[in-house]
Each structure stands twice: as C-alpha cells, then as structure tokens.
Design a protein around this motif. Structure first.
Motif, PDB file in Angstrom:
ATOM      1  N   GLU A  44      11.878   6.609   8.439  1.00 29.17           N
ATOM      2  CA  GLU A  44      12.819   7.951   8.919  1.00 29.17           C
ATOM      3  C   GLU A  44      11.741   9.592   9.500  1.00 29.17           C
ATOM      4  O   GLU A  44      11.964   9.902   8.885  1.00 29.17           O
ATOM      5  N   PRO A  45      10.655   8.968   9.770  1.00 26.23           N
ATOM      6  CA  PRO A  45       9.625   9.684  10.206  1.00 26.23           C
ATOM      7  C   PRO A  45      10.510  10.934  11.821  1.00 26.23           C
ATOM      8  O   PRO A  45      11.293  10.591  12.310  1.00 26.23           O
ATOM      9  N   ARG A  46       9.379  11.918  11.258  1.00 18.37           N
ATOM     10  CA  ARG A  46      10.191  13.315  12.714  1.00 18.37           C
ATOM     11  C   ARG A  46       8.937  12.710  13.968  1.00 18.37           C
ATOM     12  O   ARG A  46       9.478  12.893  14.702  1.00 18.37           O
ATOM     13  N   LEU A  47       8.150  12.470  13.647  1.00 18.70           N
ATOM     14  CA  LEU A  47       6.678  12.125  14.628  1.00 18.70           C
ATOM     15  C   LEU A  47       5.902  10.729  15.031  1.00 18.70           C
ATOM     16  O   LEU A  47       6.186  10.541  13.699  1.00 18.70           O
ATOM     17  N   VAL A  48       6.695   9.889  16.342  1.00 12.43           N
ATOM     18  CA  VAL A  48       6.466   8.906  16.056  1.00 12.43           C
ATOM     19  C   VAL A  48       5.181   8.968  16.933  1.00 12.43           C
ATOM     20  O   VAL A  48       5.175   9.267  18.294  1.00 12.43           O
ATOM     21  N   GLU A  75      19.516   9.098  19.763  1.00 17.35           N
ATOM     22  CA  GLU A  75      19.881   9.212  18.533  1.00 17.35           C
ATOM     23  C   GLU A  75      19.336  10.010  16.734  1.00 17.35           C
ATOM     24  O   GLU A  75      19.936  10.549  16.420  1.00 17.35           O
ATOM     25  N   ARG A  76      18.387  10.364  16.792  1.00 17.76           N
ATOM     26  CA  ARG A  76      17.852  10.277  15.356  1.00 17.76           C
ATOM     27  C   ARG A  76      16.811  11.566  15.998  1.00 17.76           C
ATOM     28  O   ARG A  76      16.493  11.783  15.235  1.00 17.76           O
ATOM     29  N   GLY A  77      16.951  12.647  16.993  1.00 17.01           N
ATOM     30  CA  GLY A  77      15.801  13.324  17.350  1.00 17.01           C
ATOM     31  C   GLY A  77      14.440  13.007  16.850  1.00 17.01           C
ATOM     32  O   GLY A  77      13.979  14.053  16.098  1.00 17.01           O
ATOM     33  N   LEU A  78      14.019  11.984  16.988  1.00 16.29           N
ATOM     34  CA  LEU A  78      12.574  11.789  17.291  1.00 16.29           C
ATOM     35  C   LEU A  78      11.801  12.793  18.349  1.00 16.29           C
ATOM     36  O   LEU A  78      12.524  12.480  19.427  1.00 16.29           O
ATOM     37  N   SER A  79      10.773  12.791  17.505  1.00 13.86           N
ATOM     38  CA  SER A  79       9.439  13.157  19.151  1.00 13.86           C
ATOM     39  C   SER A  79       8.744  11.795  19.297  1.00 13.86           C
ATOM     40  O   SER A  79       8.215  11.447  17.827  1.00 13.86           O
ATOM     41  N   TYR A  80       8.167  11.672  19.945  1.00 16.18           N
ATOM     42  CA  TYR A  80       7.405  10.061  20.185  1.00 16.18           C
ATOM     43  C   TYR A  80       5.728  11.173  20.941  1.00 16.18           C
ATOM     44  O   TYR A  80       5.637  11.854  22.143  1.00 16.18           O
ATOM     45  N   LEU A  81       4.969  10.903  20.489  1.00 18.27           N
ATOM     46  CA  LEU A  81       3.416  11.334  21.483  1.00 18.27           C
ATOM     47  C   LEU A  81       3.122  10.065  22.146  1.00 18.27           C
ATOM     48  O   LEU A  81       2.218   8.275  21.103  1.00 18.27           O
ATOM     49  N   PHE A  82       3.620   9.939  22.966  1.00 27.95           N
ATOM     50  CA  PHE A  82       3.548   8.492  24.185  1.00 27.95           C
ATOM     51  C   PHE A  82       2.363   8.074  24.648  1.00 27.95           C
ATOM     52  O   PHE A  82       2.235   8.725  26.375  1.00 27.95           O
ATOM     53  N   ILE A  83       0.779   7.417  24.402  1.00 27.69           N
ATOM     54  CA  ILE A  83       0.159   6.928  24.963  1.00 27.69           C
ATOM     55  C   ILE A  83       0.033   6.058  25.708  1.00 27.69           C
ATOM     56  O   ILE A  83       0.096   4.843  25.817  1.00 27.69           O
ATOM     57  N   ALA A  84      -0.465   5.945  27.150  1.00 23.65           N
ATOM     58  CA  ALA A  84      -0.284   5.276  28.260  1.00 23.65           C
ATOM     59  C   ALA A  84      -0.827   5.553  29.403  1.00 23.65           C
ATOM     60  O   ALA A  84      -1.596   6.617  29.426  1.00 23.65           O
ATOM     61  N   HIS A  85      -1.181   4.222  29.837  1.00 20.04           N
ATOM     62  CA  HIS A  85      -1.411   4.526  31.143  1.00 20.04           C
ATOM     63  C   HIS A  85      -1.289   3.817  32.985  1.00 20.04           C
ATOM     64  O   HIS A  85      -1.639   4.398  33.868  1.00 20.04           O
ATOM     65  N   ASP A  86       0.256   3.555  32.344  1.00 25.12           N
ATOM     66  CA  ASP A  86       1.201   3.585  33.364  1.00 25.12           C
ATOM     67  C   ASP A  86       1.716   4.935  34.019  1.00 25.12           C
ATOM     68  O   ASP A  86       2.480   4.677  32.888  1.00 25.12           O
ATOM     69  N   ILE A  87       1.536   5.281  34.659  1.00 25.44           N
ATOM     70  CA  ILE A  87       2.461   6.666  34.609  1.00 25.44           C
ATOM     71  C   ILE A  87       3.948   6.688  34.810  1.00 25.44           C
ATOM     72  O   ILE A  87       4.867   7.288  34.894  1.00 25.44           O
TER      73      ILE A  87
END
Ligand code: SF4
Length: 196
Positions: A44-48, A75-87
């Motif tokens: 149950e993290p807040r940031l993934v 659903e869970r009010g999460l925040s993602y730090l999403f690292i990607a090269h695909d815009i």
C-alpha cells in the motif's frame, strides 16, 4: 493472512487466485508485469516508481497494463513517477513531465504543454520521433524530423561544459558551448535553452 492478501491482489491485477501457486515460467510477459504491479502495491505505497514499466511489452499488452495502472491510480489515490522513453505512453499516464538528456533537465511542465508545444530542440526531436498510427501524420513527422537536422546520439560524444545537447543541436552557437543554459519559464514550461 499473507496468502489471502496475495490472492486478492493477484485477482485485482487481472490474474486468477490460483496463480499464487504457479512458477514464473508459467506466466507470459504481460502477466509477469501484472505480478510486478501486484508486488509493488501490496504494501500500500503512496508513490510508485515505474522504470520503463511497459517498454518490453507488445502494444496490446502495453495498453492493458497502462489501463490497469491508470485504474489503480484513481482507485487508490496513488502517485507514479513514470520513467519512459515513449512520449505517447507518457501522454497517456502523466500530468507533469520532465524531459532529461544525459541526466540533465531540458524541459518540464504540464504534459500537454510539453508534448504538444515543445520548446526545447531535444523535446522537439523526441516528439517528432514518436510513432503515430496515422500514415499521413507519420510521414509529416518523418519529414519534420529530417528537416530539423538533429544529429543522432551515436554520432557524438559527451563534452563537459555548456549545454549538454549542443553536439547534436542544429541551433548551437558559441554561447551554447560557453554557458550552460539555466531553466527558465517559457509559456507553461520550464526550458533549459538559450534560444527557447
Ligand atoms: S542551448 Fe544551444 S545547444 Fe542547447 S538546446 Fe538551446 S540552442 Fe541547442
């Protein structure tokens, strides 16, 4: 209790409860990615932090995992730090985007401002290199990309000082070699380019 939690989480990410007894080799790549999501969320993290979370998946599986991530976020009010090269993946999931080149921030801001009206030459090249499923638009992008004159990453080596992108940038001047551009606000974005 742990087993019941694991089964419930597997079910939430779209796998059967019995999957808890299977070995990794018995799952497809997409299913393993769902398991990775389940493992990340069970505490149950807040940031993934999602580091290239969908880049190894084929397009239809990628879409399913992205939809799952978006549903879980809401659903869970999460925040993602999403690292990607695909815009296009970033456009689907993110609200704010930071564009890095050699570990330095080139541009940042709301995702629509950065991807629809990029101000930094590197962001412009990234957007032009992103594939779209409409042939006419894709041809336009290819022409634009070629006309920009941005050099490929493999044709240059890192040089200290100045703007990190200057070896590849078609607009580079002596100022770009002498002085590293600071981030400054241009429209809704922050941009590190002397000429943005
Ligand atoms: S500062 Fe100069 S080299 Fe760097 S992106 Fe801007 S124009 Fe190009």
């Amino acid at each position: 209790e742990a087993r019941a939690k694991a089964e419930a989480m597997l079910e939430r990410v779209g796998l059967p409860r019995e999957a808890v007894d299977r070995y990794p080799s018995q799952f497809s790549g997409g299913q393993r990615q769902r398991i990775a999501v389940a493992r990340a969320l069970i505490c149950e993290p807040r940031l993934v932090v999602c580091d290239e979370a969908v880049s190894a998946l084929d397009l239809s599986t990628q879409a399913q995992v992205l939809n799952l991530l978006a549903d879980l976020r809401d659903e869970r009010g999460l925040s993602y730090l999403f690292i990607a090269h695909d815009i296009s993946v970033v456009q689907f999931l993110a609200q704010r985007v930071v564009v890095l080149y050699r570990g330095q921030v080139m541009e940042s801001g709301p995702v629509a401002a950065v991807t629809e009206s990029p101000k930094h030459p590197f962001t412009q090249a990234l957007v032009a290199a992103s594939p779209v499923p409409r042939p006419a638009e894709q041809a336009e992008r290819r022409n634009l990309r070629e006309s920009m004159g941005v050099r490929t990453a493999s044709s240059v080596s890192a040089t200290p000082g100045g703007c990190p992108f200057r070896q590849r940038c078609p607009l580079a001047t002596d100022l770009c070699a002498a002085e590293r551009p600071a981030l400054r606000t241009v429209g809704q974005s922050d941009v590190a380019c002397h000429y943005a």
